[in-house]
Design an enzyme around this catalytic site. Structure first.
Site, short mmCIF file in Angstrom:
data_model
loop_
_atom_site.label_atom_id
_atom_site.label_comp_id
_atom_site.label_asym_id
_atom_site.label_seq_id
_atom_site.Cartn_x
_atom_site.Cartn_y
_atom_site.Cartn_z
N ARG A 87 0.83 -1.20 0.00
CA ARG A 87 0.00 0.00 0.00
C ARG A 87 0.87 1.26 0.00
O ARG A 87 0.56 2.25 -0.68
CB ARG A 87 -0.95 -0.02 1.20
N LYS A 189 -2.90 6.45 1.22
CA LYS A 189 -2.57 7.09 2.50
C LYS A 189 -1.64 8.27 2.23
O LYS A 189 -0.47 8.28 2.59
CB LYS A 189 -1.96 6.07 3.47
N GLU A 225 -16.62 6.28 4.73
CA GLU A 225 -15.89 5.76 5.89
C GLU A 225 -15.72 6.86 6.93
O GLU A 225 -16.18 7.99 6.76
CB GLU A 225 -14.53 5.20 5.46
C1 LIG Z 1 -5.41 3.88 7.60
C2 LIG Z 1 -6.84 4.11 7.28
C3 LIG Z 1 -7.83 3.12 7.46
C4 LIG Z 1 -7.53 1.80 8.09
O1 LIG Z 1 -6.60 1.03 7.42
P1 LIG Z 1 -5.88 -0.18 8.17
O2 LIG Z 1 -4.94 -0.72 7.15
O3 LIG Z 1 -6.94 -1.14 8.55
O4 LIG Z 1 -5.20 0.39 9.36
C5 LIG Z 1 -9.12 3.40 7.05
N1 LIG Z 1 -9.46 4.60 6.53
C6 LIG Z 1 -8.55 5.57 6.37
C7 LIG Z 1 -8.99 6.86 5.78
C8 LIG Z 1 -7.23 5.37 6.75
O5 LIG Z 1 -6.33 6.34 6.60
#
Ligand SMILES: *Cc1c(COP(=O)(O)O)cnc(C)c1O
Length: 344
Positions: A87, A189, A225
């Site tokens: 990722r 991210k 989300e």
């Molecule tokens: C990091 C993140 C998540 C969760 O991802 P994980 O890999 O499960 O920690 C969900 N939504 C957003 C916007 C994030 O930045």
């Protein structure tokens, strides 16, 4: 295992989700279109950057979030680090950062965890949070990719993410702000996404909620989300979550929850658009993420109406999923998926 002797005086019972300085951090460098050097551990501390650094001026940066912790087998483990490595590479490419090779990413995580082993809380008290970041650190004046890059991993012992523990969350659906646009950077991210979420988060917190739920930007009909966690709904034993279509962050916990529900619980699992109306009719709602693991949602507010979910209690299926996920993570139950990555 080296340095198991505790060389500092951290009160493990007072840990929160905040930064505690540790011994060292990992640092590697790369030129634009070049190769990453092998990197090394340096003392944890401030870094020095040009005021014209790409990351400071144009937000050219990405990050990851991971945990190292002590399992019941009394070993230090990571959870699916190859997923974070992949990722990080996809996120990096979206903002023109040279991707860090997967093996280097994982080896760097191991190296920094080993050197800070005595900062990992005792079992049950929390974990060592890993924060890999990749930034454009070379100077640029015009909007263009920075000439050089830094890959850094710092770590911090942390307690639980929400102060309230596993109490149900009280969330507000916002139609005042969007987190991500279609074809934008929401699926990666990328650091700027989080700056954009600060003000909406501040507004909902001021109004007494734990966090905001974002809707899809195109027509505000569907649930996306929370600011840093994915959302799930359960209706009549079917587990539903919005599909990953560019504006939703593909959470590793999300993927793990889907796998456990499908493979272990033999549940029907659906990834599709979830309307606000259907979402509010759910039997159970929870959110997922590395920091929050699986956290139940007890109340959802939209405009002026509040809906209580499962009497503001963690639902039975949420409980099962949470228990299985934590069980695998803590090595209390067998890991049928090969998710646990021990650090020797
Ligand atoms: C990091 C993140 C998540 C969760 O991802 P994980 O890999 O499960 O920690 C969900 N939504 C957003 C916007 C994030 O930045």
């Amino acid at each position: 295992m080296v340095k198991e002797k505790q060389l500092h005086n951290i009160n493990w019972d007072k840990l929160t989700f905040s930064i505690t300085p540790t011994r060292s951090m990992y640092e590697a460098h790369c030129e634009l279109d070049g190769e990453w050097d092998e990197g090394k551990l340096v003392p944890f501390g401030n870094i020095s950057l040009s005021p014209a650094a790409g990351v400071l001026n144009y937000g050219q940066g990405v990050f990851e979030g991971m945990k190292a912790y002590r399992s019941v087998k009394n070993r230090v483990v990571l959870f699916r680090p190859e997923k974070n490595a992949l990722r990080a590479a996809t996120s990096a490419e979206r903002v023109c950062i040279p991707p860090v090779p997967k093996d280097q990413f994982i080896a760097a995580c191991e190296q920094v965890v080993r050197d800070n082993i005595d900062y990992i809380p005792p079992r049950g008290k929390g974990s060592l949070y890993l924060r890999p970041v990749i930034w454009g650190t070379g100077p640029v004046l015009g909007v263009s990719p920075a000439p050089s890059y830094t890959f850094l991993i710092y770590v911090s012992p942390v307690g639980p993410y929400f102060k309230s523990g596993v109490k149900c969350l009280n969330l507000r659906i916002t139609n005042q702000f969007h987190r991500a646009a279609p074809k934008g950077t929401g699926g990666h991210k990328v650091i700027g996404n989080y700056a954009a979420s600060l003000f909406p988060q501040k507004m909902v917190k001021k109004a007494g909620f734990d966090d905001a739920i974002y809707l899809n930007a195109a027509n505000e009909k569907y649930i996306e989300e929370v600011g840093s966690a994915n959302l799930f709904a359960i209706k009549d034993n079917v587990l539903m979550t919005p599909s990953v279509d560019g504006s939703i962050l593909p959470g590793i916990t999300r993927d793990s929850v889907l796998t456990i529900a499908r493979e272990t619980l033999h549940m029907e699992v659906r990834e599709h658009s979830i309307s606000i109306k259907d979402f509010l009719k759910a039997d159970e709602v929870f959110c997922s993420g590395t920091a929050v693991v699986v956290t139940p949602v007890g109340k959802i507010t939209t405009n002026n109406t509040s809906t209580t979910i499962n009497h503001n209690k963690m639902g039975p299926i949420t409980k099962k999923i949470r228990k299985l996920l934590l069980g695998i993570q803590r090595e209390e139950i067998e890991d049928p998926f090969g998710w646990i990555y021990p650090i020797n």
